[in-house]
Design an enzyme around this catalytic site. Structure first.
Site, mmCIF file in Angstrom:
data_model
loop_
_atom_site.group_PDB
_atom_site.id
_atom_site.type_symbol
_atom_site.label_atom_id
_atom_site.label_comp_id
_atom_site.label_asym_id
_atom_site.label_seq_id
_atom_site.Cartn_x
_atom_site.Cartn_y
_atom_site.Cartn_z
ATOM 1 N N HIS A 74 0.824 -1.201 0.000
ATOM 2 C CA HIS A 74 0.000 0.000 0.000
ATOM 3 C C HIS A 74 0.864 1.258 0.000
ATOM 4 O O HIS A 74 0.572 2.227 -0.693
ATOM 5 C CB HIS A 74 -0.922 0.009 1.225
ATOM 6 C CG HIS A 74 -2.162 -0.820 1.042
ATOM 7 N ND1 HIS A 74 -3.384 -0.446 1.546
ATOM 8 C CD2 HIS A 74 -2.363 -1.993 0.396
ATOM 9 C CE1 HIS A 74 -4.291 -1.362 1.222
ATOM 10 N NE2 HIS A 74 -3.687 -2.308 0.527
ATOM 11 N N ASP A 75 1.921 1.243 0.779
ATOM 12 C CA ASP A 75 2.784 2.413 0.870
ATOM 13 C C ASP A 75 3.440 2.711 -0.474
ATOM 14 O O ASP A 75 3.653 3.873 -0.818
ATOM 15 C CB ASP A 75 3.854 2.183 1.933
ATOM 16 C CG ASP A 75 4.555 3.464 2.339
ATOM 17 O OD1 ASP A 75 3.857 4.409 2.764
ATOM 18 O OD2 ASP A 75 5.787 3.534 2.229
ATOM 19 N N VAL A 78 0.272 3.866 -3.266
ATOM 20 C CA VAL A 78 -0.452 5.130 -3.143
ATOM 21 C C VAL A 78 0.432 6.270 -3.620
ATOM 22 O O VAL A 78 1.641 6.126 -3.739
ATOM 23 C CB VAL A 78 -0.910 5.395 -1.688
ATOM 24 C CG1 VAL A 78 -1.839 4.292 -1.217
ATOM 25 C CG2 VAL A 78 0.269 5.540 -0.745
ATOM 26 N N PRO A 157 -5.565 -2.239 -6.381
ATOM 27 C CA PRO A 157 -6.476 -3.087 -7.158
ATOM 28 C C PRO A 157 -7.578 -3.671 -6.285
ATOM 29 O O PRO A 157 -7.301 -4.236 -5.228
ATOM 30 C CB PRO A 157 -5.558 -4.201 -7.683
ATOM 31 C CG PRO A 157 -4.170 -3.658 -7.558
ATOM 32 C CD PRO A 157 -4.191 -2.757 -6.377
ATOM 33 N N ASP A 224 -4.414 -19.123 0.701
ATOM 34 C CA ASP A 224 -3.774 -20.414 0.481
ATOM 35 C C ASP A 224 -4.088 -21.277 1.702
ATOM 36 O O ASP A 224 -3.412 -21.201 2.717
ATOM 37 C CB ASP A 224 -2.269 -20.220 0.295
ATOM 38 C CG ASP A 224 -1.489 -21.531 0.310
ATOM 39 O OD1 ASP A 224 -2.125 -22.590 0.368
ATOM 40 O OD2 ASP A 224 -0.248 -21.467 0.277
ATOM 41 N N ASP A 232 5.537 -20.117 0.086
ATOM 42 C CA ASP A 232 5.868 -21.097 -0.949
ATOM 43 C C ASP A 232 5.041 -20.802 -2.194
ATOM 44 O O ASP A 232 4.457 -19.735 -2.318
ATOM 45 C CB ASP A 232 5.642 -22.533 -0.445
ATOM 46 C CG ASP A 232 4.209 -22.775 0.031
ATOM 47 O OD1 ASP A 232 3.294 -22.014 -0.379
ATOM 48 O OD2 ASP A 232 3.985 -23.715 0.814
#
Length: 306
Positions: A74-75, A78, A157, A224, A232
């Protein structure tokens, strides 16, 4: 979840070289004033301090690693003037970890290590502590001098993105399809309450039990489910099996745009290939329009400007 989190026993005897130089990890050259040895003399113990806090935090809550990786994403995504402000989809405990790291660094090296670099170091450290790759990390970012939330999420996104939306958003940041696929597991979270038509049916019915039509806002389902505590390539195998949790997961395989399908298959088959690309993509992402030099400040508290 690829960004998952088994806490292995790991030596933390990181001297100044722990920033990435001479560590045998993936190379990440400098950009716009960033370089791995930025704190070699001003705060050589910075990475050791970061890792010591991460060890405890991830041992207590393995999912913390994913939150810290997403915080760095995010950093980076933006707008530079808004950095450090997005808190809408990240657990508050992740910010508390950053607060603890910052407090310890301020004690050791006052007004030296920026919050933006703390996020970058924490993302790499979280990956390593989860069994993932090491990479050489360019440092020297400054923090923003503004604290506005307006527009800070415009480049993040959404979870129901089409493949073309994803490619466009990443290309806007100078990232290609290989970066998109490698980084996808932790860059996109949250759902839109609509089942994906490509999802495997048994998996879908299991999710319905976890996510009722009403309530259940605090219920969790890992991206996952097969290896939620280990970094992984299982995430890509699950997509191949029709068990990607989000629409934005499945479209990497079914979107029929570009080469994302081939990349999913390649990463599902070759974990080392995925690790190498993930490391390169993390360096590229960390180099998106960083604030350096006089363009910013080193915050004393990561929650507010000086």
């Amino acid at each position: 979840m690829v960004v998952a989190f088994l806490f292995p026993t790991l030596s933390l005897a990181f001297p100044g070289a722990g920033f990435g130089w001479d560590n045998g990890g993936y190379f990440g050259g400098g950009h716009s004033g960033l370089f791995p040895g930025f704190y070699q003399f001003s705060c050589p113990q910075a990475n050791e301090i970061v890792m010591s806090v991460l060890e405890k935090a991830i041992a207590k809550e393995p999912r913390m690693a994913a939150s810290l990786l997403r915080l760095h994403f995010h950093d980076c995504f933006v707008q530079p003037a808004k950095r450090g402000q997005d808190r809408t989809t990240i657990p508050s405990e992740a910010f508390e970890v950053i607060d603890e790291i910052k407090a310890k660094l301020e004690q050791a090296c006052p007004h030296t290590v920026s919050c933006a670099d703390i996020l970058a170091l924490s993302a790499r450290g979280s990956t390593i502590l989860s069994g993932g790759p090491m990479w050489e990390l360019p440092l020297g970012r400054k923090d923003s001098r503004t604290a506005s939330l307006s527009g800070s999420n415009s480049n993040i996104p959404p979870p129901n993105s089409t493949i073309q939306n994803l490619i466009t958003l990443f290309k806007r940041q100078g990232l290609d399809e290989a970066d998109l696929v490698a980084l996808s597991d932790y860059t996109i979270k949250n759902g839109n309450n609509q089942p994906d038509a490509t999802i495997e049916k048994t998996y879908y019915h299991g999710l319905k039990a976890v996510c009722p039509k009403t309530g259940g806002d605090n219920n969790l389902s890992p991206l996952d489910f097969a290896s939620p505590a280990k970094f992984d390539n299982t995430y890509f195998k699950l997509i191949m099996w029709g068990k990607g949790l989000l629409t934005s997961d499945e479209v990497l395989l079914t979107g029929n745009v570009g080469k994302t399908m081939e990349l999913v298959k390649a990463y599902a088959t070759d974990e080392e290939l995925f690790f190498g690309q993930f490391a390169k993509s993390m360096v590229k992402m960390g180099n998106i329009s960083p604030l350096t030099g006089s363009n910013g400040e080193v915050r004393k508290n990561c929650r507010r400007i000086n």
